[in-house]
Design an enzyme around this catalytic site. Structure first.
Site, short mmCIF file in Angstrom:
data_model
loop_
_atom_site.label_atom_id
_atom_site.label_comp_id
_atom_site.label_asym_id
_atom_site.label_seq_id
_atom_site.Cartn_x
_atom_site.Cartn_y
_atom_site.Cartn_z
N PRO A 111 0.83 -1.22 0.00
CA PRO A 111 0.00 0.00 0.00
C PRO A 111 0.86 1.26 0.00
CG PRO A 111 -0.58 -1.47 1.83
CD PRO A 111 0.73 -1.95 1.27
N TYR A 112 0.23 2.35 -0.41
CA TYR A 112 0.83 3.68 -0.32
C TYR A 112 -0.11 4.55 0.50
CZ TYR A 112 2.10 8.43 -1.58
OH TYR A 112 2.45 9.77 -1.52
#
Lengths: 68, 68, 68, 68, 68, 68
Positions: free
Chosen positions: E2-3
């Site tokens: 994820p970011y």
């Protein structure tokens, strides 16, 4: 009044999991930085595996290779 | 040459309303900061109410609670 | 509860101009889409001309060329 | 460990083209800045032409006008 | 993979608090969605109070008014 | 008319390297997707190592640990 944007590959995240994530991040910002939960905005973007790249490769190709 | 990203919960915004928003923001940037409309980019993201959190809660839950 | 991110090359924008931009965008979202101003967040990012590219060229190079 | 977000109007981009874009950008970051491809993230957002504005106008209206 | 992007008004957040926030969000994504911490990216943007608007007003003006 | 945002930890990137990155990404979008370079916007954000997390840890701590 923070704004948080969480982006990950669309898989099988349920409404409940997303709600837990939003609650958790909002609490962290309050506990660590005293940010007011009432104006904390959290936005989740679930992205198609064809549109997410890691290591120069799309996630959909990485999966296919691993399974293939 | 500005870039503007407008994000809100997907509801019932029409094409006409979104076009008016894009026109309005582009004009503001020109009127206030003399930014060139020809290269002003405005991108609207309409987000699922399960993916938008405020006050530590998703918008879909907030609505349900208010109506329930 | 919208979130707006406005990005442009850092030049000479004053506090007053930035405040006018924030007020203007917030009003637009209220006038066109009935979005509640109290929870509308607007964030301005002023970017170094070495870090902004248009037409495959940084803004700092474009300016130098035009002036030179 | 860079993060790259590429946004454009949804048209006819194929999986192959998007994979090529992700590979190309990851390589550029390695070739120019020695960034590690293994932790380089690239995310593509394809945006509805009603939600993308240029020159104060949505892309869908620009196209209609040109064709009309 | 994820970011996460966390944005808030620059105040007095210490290195320790920011490290705690990054650790906390990464753990949440692992606990709730089984996301791999090794490739979870979290980026914090601390924004000038002149550049952050809420309720149509910059944070710097809101503070001045409250204190004045 | 694409918009590209490239974010990485602030280190020693020169003006020339950033210009090469902007040129390279703009060319890729033209070569692969026929996107018009004249309206392609590329914005680079260089982020403080205290504000960038990977693996639940800030980059500044990762470096210290590796060097220490």
């Amino acid at each position: 009044m923070p704004y948080v944007n969480i982006r990950f590959v669309r898989e099988k995240a349920t409404k409940q999991q997303k709600a837990a994530l939003i609650r958790g991040v909002t609490n962290l910002l309050h506990d660590i930085l005293k940010k007011n939960p009432a104006t904390t905005v959290v936005v989740i973007d679930e992205v198609d595996p064809d549109n997410w790249g890691l290591g120069g490769e799309t996630v959909s190709l990485r999966k296919k290779r691993r399974e293939g």
